[in-house]
Every structure is written in C-alpha cells, then in structure tokens.
Design a protein around this motif. Sequence first.
Motif, PDB file in Angstrom:
ATOM      1  N   PHE A 299     -26.274  50.059  80.612  1.00 48.89           N
ATOM      2  CA  PHE A 299     -24.462  49.520  81.278  1.00 48.89           C
ATOM      3  C   PHE A 299     -24.953  49.494  82.541  1.00 48.89           C
ATOM      4  CE2 PHE A 299     -20.804  51.060  82.966  1.00 48.89           C
ATOM      5  CZ  PHE A 299     -20.088  50.734  81.822  1.00 48.89           C
ATOM      6  N   GLU A 300     -24.657  47.954  82.723  1.00 44.86           N
ATOM      7  CA  GLU A 300     -23.484  48.170  84.019  1.00 44.86           C
ATOM      8  C   GLU A 300     -22.540  48.041  84.528  1.00 44.86           C
ATOM      9  OE1 GLU A 300     -25.508  44.031  85.829  1.00 44.86           O
ATOM     10  OE2 GLU A 300     -26.968  45.579  85.100  1.00 44.86           O
ATOM     11  N   VAL A 301     -21.957  47.846  85.829  1.00 44.55           N
ATOM     12  CA  VAL A 301     -20.193  47.033  86.208  1.00 44.55           C
ATOM     13  C   VAL A 301     -20.298  45.644  86.673  1.00 44.55           C
ATOM     14  CG1 VAL A 301     -18.222  46.808  87.340  1.00 44.55           C
ATOM     15  CG2 VAL A 301     -19.504  49.168  85.726  1.00 44.55           C
ATOM     16  N   HIS A 302     -19.934  44.955  85.997  1.00 46.25           N
ATOM     17  CA  HIS A 302     -20.385  43.019  86.928  1.00 46.25           C
ATOM     18  C   HIS A 302     -19.236  43.328  88.005  1.00 46.25           C
ATOM     19  CE1 HIS A 302     -21.461  39.286  87.281  1.00 46.25           C
ATOM     20  NE2 HIS A 302     -19.961  39.012  87.639  1.00 46.25           N
ATOM     21  N   VAL A 303     -19.456  43.346  89.187  1.00 42.72           N
ATOM     22  CA  VAL A 303     -18.542  43.233  90.431  1.00 42.72           C
ATOM     23  C   VAL A 303     -18.730  41.602  90.466  1.00 42.72           C
ATOM     24  CG1 VAL A 303     -17.840  43.740  92.499  1.00 42.72           C
ATOM     25  CG2 VAL A 303     -19.342  45.512  91.255  1.00 42.72           C
ATOM     26  N   ALA A 304     -17.160  40.846  90.568  1.00 41.90           N
ATOM     27  CA  ALA A 304     -17.660  39.468  90.777  1.00 41.90           C
ATOM     28  C   ALA A 304     -17.817  39.057  92.254  1.00 41.90           C
ATOM     29  CB  ALA A 304     -16.577  38.578  90.176  1.00 41.90           C
ATOM     30  N   ARG A 305     -17.101  39.554  92.847  1.00 38.28           N
ATOM     31  CA  ARG A 305     -16.821  40.003  94.854  1.00 38.28           C
ATOM     32  C   ARG A 305     -16.134  41.327  94.924  1.00 38.28           C
ATOM     33  NH1 ARG A 305     -12.841  34.980  96.394  1.00 38.28           N
ATOM     34  NH2 ARG A 305     -13.361  35.774  98.588  1.00 38.28           N
ATOM     35  N   THR A 306     -17.198  41.214  96.181  1.00 37.56           N
ATOM     36  CA  THR A 306     -16.813  42.746  96.684  1.00 37.56           C
ATOM     37  C   THR A 306     -16.222  41.861  98.165  1.00 37.56           C
ATOM     38  OG1 THR A 306     -18.304  43.644  95.606  1.00 37.56           O
ATOM     39  CG2 THR A 306     -17.969  44.518  97.912  1.00 37.56           C
ATOM     40  N   PHE A 307     -14.974  42.812  99.288  1.00 35.71           N
ATOM     41  CA  PHE A 307     -14.636  42.664 100.316  1.00 35.71           C
ATOM     42  C   PHE A 307     -14.591  43.466 101.235  1.00 35.71           C
ATOM     43  CE2 PHE A 307     -12.096  39.929  96.150  1.00 35.71           C
ATOM     44  CZ  PHE A 307     -12.052  38.649  97.279  1.00 35.71           C
ATOM     45  N   PRO A 308     -14.950  43.000 102.496  1.00 37.20           N
ATOM     46  CA  PRO A 308     -14.332  43.663 103.609  1.00 37.20           C
ATOM     47  C   PRO A 308     -13.189  44.618 103.415  1.00 37.20           C
ATOM     48  CG  PRO A 308     -15.953  41.777 103.853  1.00 37.20           C
ATOM     49  CD  PRO A 308     -15.226  41.651 102.848  1.00 37.20           C
ATOM     50  N   PHE A 309     -13.643  45.675 104.353  1.00 39.70           N
ATOM     51  CA  PHE A 309     -11.963  46.796 104.810  1.00 39.70           C
ATOM     52  C   PHE A 309     -10.882  45.400 104.702  1.00 39.70           C
ATOM     53  CE2 PHE A 309     -10.295  50.666 105.898  1.00 39.70           C
ATOM     54  CZ  PHE A 309      -9.254  51.021 104.400  1.00 39.70           C
ATOM     55  N   GLU A 310     -11.161  45.159 105.858  1.00 42.82           N
ATOM     56  CA  GLU A 310     -10.278  44.349 106.496  1.00 42.82           C
ATOM     57  C   GLU A 310      -9.623  42.701 106.143  1.00 42.82           C
ATOM     58  OE1 GLU A 310     -14.155  42.871 108.172  1.00 42.82           O
ATOM     59  OE2 GLU A 310     -13.127  44.874 107.295  1.00 42.82           O
ATOM     60  N   GLU A 311     -10.815  42.731 105.317  1.00 43.82           N
ATOM     61  CA  GLU A 311      -9.798  40.917 104.441  1.00 43.82           C
ATOM     62  C   GLU A 311      -9.234  41.778 102.855  1.00 43.82           C
ATOM     63  OE1 GLU A 311     -13.218  38.560 102.751  1.00 43.82           O
ATOM     64  OE2 GLU A 311     -13.651  38.750 105.813  1.00 43.82           O
ATOM     65  N   VAL A 312      -8.472  42.567 102.916  1.00 45.16           N
ATOM     66  CA  VAL A 312      -8.083  44.032 101.446  1.00 45.16           C
ATOM     67  C   VAL A 312      -6.678  42.354 100.824  1.00 45.16           C
ATOM     68  CG1 VAL A 312      -5.972  44.750 103.404  1.00 45.16           C
ATOM     69  CG2 VAL A 312      -6.454  45.462 100.554  1.00 45.16           C
ATOM     70  N   GLN A 313      -6.101  41.817 101.736  1.00 43.53           N
ATOM     71  CA  GLN A 313      -4.536  41.026 101.109  1.00 43.53           C
ATOM     72  C   GLN A 313      -5.616  39.583 100.861  1.00 43.53           C
ATOM     73  OE1 GLN A 313      -2.713  39.711 104.785  1.00 43.53           O
ATOM     74  NE2 GLN A 313      -2.144  41.423 104.943  1.00 43.53           N
ATOM     75  N   ASP A 314      -6.774  39.683 101.010  1.00 41.00           N
ATOM     76  CA  ASP A 314      -7.785  38.092 100.661  1.00 41.00           C
ATOM     77  C   ASP A 314      -8.245  38.655  98.824  1.00 41.00           C
ATOM     78  OD1 ASP A 314      -7.543  36.575 102.608  1.00 41.00           O
ATOM     79  OD2 ASP A 314      -9.492  37.262 102.956  1.00 41.00           O
ATOM     80  N   ALA A 315      -8.319  40.364  99.299  1.00 43.07           N
ATOM     81  CA  ALA A 315      -8.651  41.173  97.697  1.00 43.07           C
ATOM     82  C   ALA A 315      -7.434  40.892  96.631  1.00 43.07           C
ATOM     83  CB  ALA A 315      -9.561  42.021  97.763  1.00 43.07           C
ATOM     84  N   HIS A 316      -6.189  41.253  97.173  1.00 45.05           N
ATOM     85  CA  HIS A 316      -5.419  41.111  96.486  1.00 45.05           C
ATOM     86  C   HIS A 316      -4.994  39.826  96.317  1.00 45.05           C
ATOM     87  CE1 HIS A 316      -3.042  44.811  96.459  1.00 45.05           C
ATOM     88  NE2 HIS A 316      -4.402  45.728  96.674  1.00 45.05           N
ATOM     89  N   ARG A 317      -5.233  38.847  96.320  1.00 44.10           N
ATOM     90  CA  ARG A 317      -4.768  36.645  96.615  1.00 44.10           C
ATOM     91  C   ARG A 317      -5.706  36.772  95.135  1.00 44.10           C
ATOM     92  NH1 ARG A 317      -4.657  36.379 102.438  1.00 44.10           N
ATOM     93  NH2 ARG A 317      -2.133  36.638 103.054  1.00 44.10           N
ATOM     94  N   ALA A 318      -7.015  37.872  95.129  1.00 43.01           N
ATOM     95  CA  ALA A 318      -8.731  37.376  94.003  1.00 43.01           C
ATOM     96  C   ALA A 318      -7.634  36.907  92.795  1.00 43.01           C
ATOM     97  CB  ALA A 318      -9.181  38.170  94.970  1.00 43.01           C
ATOM     98  N   LEU A 319      -6.981  38.881  93.121  1.00 45.73           N
ATOM     99  CA  LEU A 319      -6.351  38.476  91.640  1.00 45.73           C
ATOM    100  C   LEU A 319      -6.087  38.010  90.746  1.00 45.73           C
ATOM    101  CD1 LEU A 319      -5.027  42.641  92.827  1.00 45.73           C
ATOM    102  CD2 LEU A 319      -7.154  42.196  91.341  1.00 45.73           C
ATOM    103  N   ASN A 320      -5.198  36.757  91.501  1.00 44.74           N
ATOM    104  CA  ASN A 320      -4.759  35.744  90.474  1.00 44.74           C
ATOM    105  C   ASN A 320      -5.117  34.613  90.282  1.00 44.74           C
ATOM    106  OD1 ASN A 320      -1.695  37.184  90.999  1.00 44.74           O
ATOM    107  ND2 ASN A 320      -1.815  36.600  92.987  1.00 44.74           N
ATOM    108  N   ASP A 321      -6.663  34.771  91.110  1.00 44.70           N
ATOM    109  CA  ASP A 321      -7.420  33.876  90.433  1.00 44.70           C
ATOM    110  C   ASP A 321      -7.994  33.710  88.948  1.00 44.70           C
ATOM    111  OD1 ASP A 321      -6.515  32.534  92.718  1.00 44.70           O
ATOM    112  OD2 ASP A 321      -8.836  33.876  94.111  1.00 44.70           O
ATOM    113  N   HIS A 322      -9.334  32.800  89.200  1.00 44.81           N
ATOM    114  CA  HIS A 322      -9.941  33.387  87.594  1.00 44.81           C
ATOM    115  C   HIS A 322     -11.669  34.064  88.011  1.00 44.81           C
ATOM    116  CE1 HIS A 322     -12.162  33.128  83.623  1.00 44.81           C
ATOM    117  NE2 HIS A 322     -13.821  32.288  84.670  1.00 44.81           N
ATOM    118  N   TYR A 323     -11.574  35.410  87.524  1.00 44.89           N
ATOM    119  CA  TYR A 323     -12.653  35.913  87.575  1.00 44.89           C
ATOM    120  C   TYR A 323     -13.230  36.424  86.899  1.00 44.89           C
ATOM    121  CZ  TYR A 323     -10.300  40.358  88.448  1.00 44.89           C
ATOM    122  OH  TYR A 323      -9.656  41.375  88.518  1.00 44.89           O
TER     123      TYR A 323
END
Length: 332
Positions: A299-323
């Motif tokens: 078992f493993e977790v596939h992590v598509a992208r990991t964002f630095p703490f200061e890029e949290v807004q980009d992480a939330h924008r990425a939720l709307n992208d395909h991954y």
Amino acid sequence: MDSRIERSAGGAIVEPKMNAVVLDRFGGVDELSSRRISLPEVGDDDILIRVEFAGVASWDALERAGAYDGAFGVASTFPYVLGWDAAGTVAAVGRDVTQFDVGERVYASTMPVKRGGFYAEYGVVEAEFVARVPDRIPTEQAGAMPWDALTALSGLDLLGLRAGGTLMVFGASGGLGHMAVQLARHRGIRVLAVASGDDGVALARWLGADHIVNGREDDVLAAAFEFAPGGLDAALVTVGGEIAERSIRAVKSSGRIAWPNGVMPAPVTPPSATVSYYDGDVSRAGTDRLNAIIEASSFEVHVARTFPFEEVQDAHRALNDHYVGKLALKVG
C-alpha cells in the motif's frame, strides 16, 4: 502552552506562537493568508503534533468557502485554520496520554471547526485519532492519507465482499479511489476501476486493478457488464454525477453500493441495489486495522504534487485542475 502538558520535546518550552495559514472570513483562495497565531490549547487526552505535511483536499475548498459553517453544530470562530489530515512528530502529550512518546512519527485526522486544523506548524488532536506512521510509509504520504484511506476501508467493510467478489471503484484514480483499489485487492476482491484520463488509467493499472475503464471516454456500463455478466456484487462511489449514477446500474439488485457522505451529487434515481451512505471510522480501531494492512501489503499513497507552505493558495487552485491521487502541503 497549557500547564497540564507533562512532557515536551527535549524538555524544552514550546514557543507559544506558531506560523499558520488562516482565514479571517470564508471566501475564495485569496482569503488564505499566513501569520503567527497562538498554539492550540492541549488537554489531558490530547496530543500536540509538530506538523510536517498536511493533506489538501476538495473538502478544504468547500470549508474555505463556508460550506460547512455551522454544519457540525459548532459556531465558526476566526482566525480559522483548515486541514483535516496531517503527519509529523509528537511535540507534547496531555496528562492522560500514555501510549505515545515525544518524537514519535504519527499521522492524525481532525475536524478543524473545533480547535483548528493542520495548516499550521502545530496541531492538537485527541489521542484517539492519532496513529503511528508505519515504517514503510514516508511522512509525506502519511500526511495526505488518513481521511481518504479510512473512508475507503470503512466502505469496504460496509460492502462485506469476500475474495473473488466483483467491485467497481468509481473514481479509482482520485484520493479515496486509488486507496480503495489497493485495499480491495488486499482482500482478494476483483476490481473494475473507473479512472479519469490516461494518467488515471495508468495509475489504476499500476495499483493492480483487474480491469480499468477511462470514465471520460469509455462506456462504463457496458464495460461493467463485460467484467461481470451477471452484474457487479458491489460498487464504491467516490465521485458523484450523471456518469456515476448510470454506472451503478451495473450492480445487481442483490448487491450493495457504498456512497461516502459528502460525495455529491447523490443519485437522483435510486438504482435497484441498496445504496448505503456512510462516514469513515477515523478512530483508533480504524487506524489499527489500516496500519496492519499497510504493514502486510504494498500500500502507498500517490501524491501528485506537494506545495511549499507559502504556496497554499496555489495548492487550493490546483484542486480545480486534473490530477491523480492526492495533493499535499509541506509545513515543517
């Protein structure tokens, strides 16, 4: 720090302030901002976790927008800290906590509305919802894992399939779905994976699904009856909508469909099979069982992208992208 804490890392006093991503009001991505706030109070049954990685999930965006305001019977207070999943190390424990030691690697689930979430350097959670990270799982994966993995496990328990049974995982390349595929295969269940896009199909194939369908292009219903001519024994639905509603008609009338609460939209026209809406078990009983499976499988977790703490807004924008898989935030 609360005076009831008896042990802290190295005996040192933990700084009473921490960096966190906060909301001062509900709204769009721009409402997320970083600043220093007070550490959460730690009670007798609590564990203070120094967060290294936090999961970023679709429900975070809904919560950010105010969709859960008042939904859990607790008034929202600001500054508001998001983050339901995390992994890191034990920084301190409450007086009545005996099963964890400072410095241990742990993961946890929480509900931010009560005392704040894990988009912060430290998070506090009852020990009941904390578990050790299995040795073979990287902390990054563990931070994005808890809610989805435990919801998948509870769904399979609800369906009660034996080895050789046929299961459709709808949304098999998403966070919950790709973990459900692995947990089902561990039980010897035959899995029809309905994935999204070529990369989703590739992930489901790599995870060992018996047959994979691209939900964006293929006729899922036809593929399901080809996979199980007499009808599927069960389905676990992780993404709602018209295609999902049509696809679950492939489950035979004596079968069952597990539909996690929060997966929207729910079916407009009920299928012939029984649909059970449920919540995942995130208690120690659930994490003990999950950890046993992780230790005994690949078992493993596939992590598509990991964002630095200061890029949290980009992480939330990425939720709307395909991954495919999960998104994570590197906090520590």
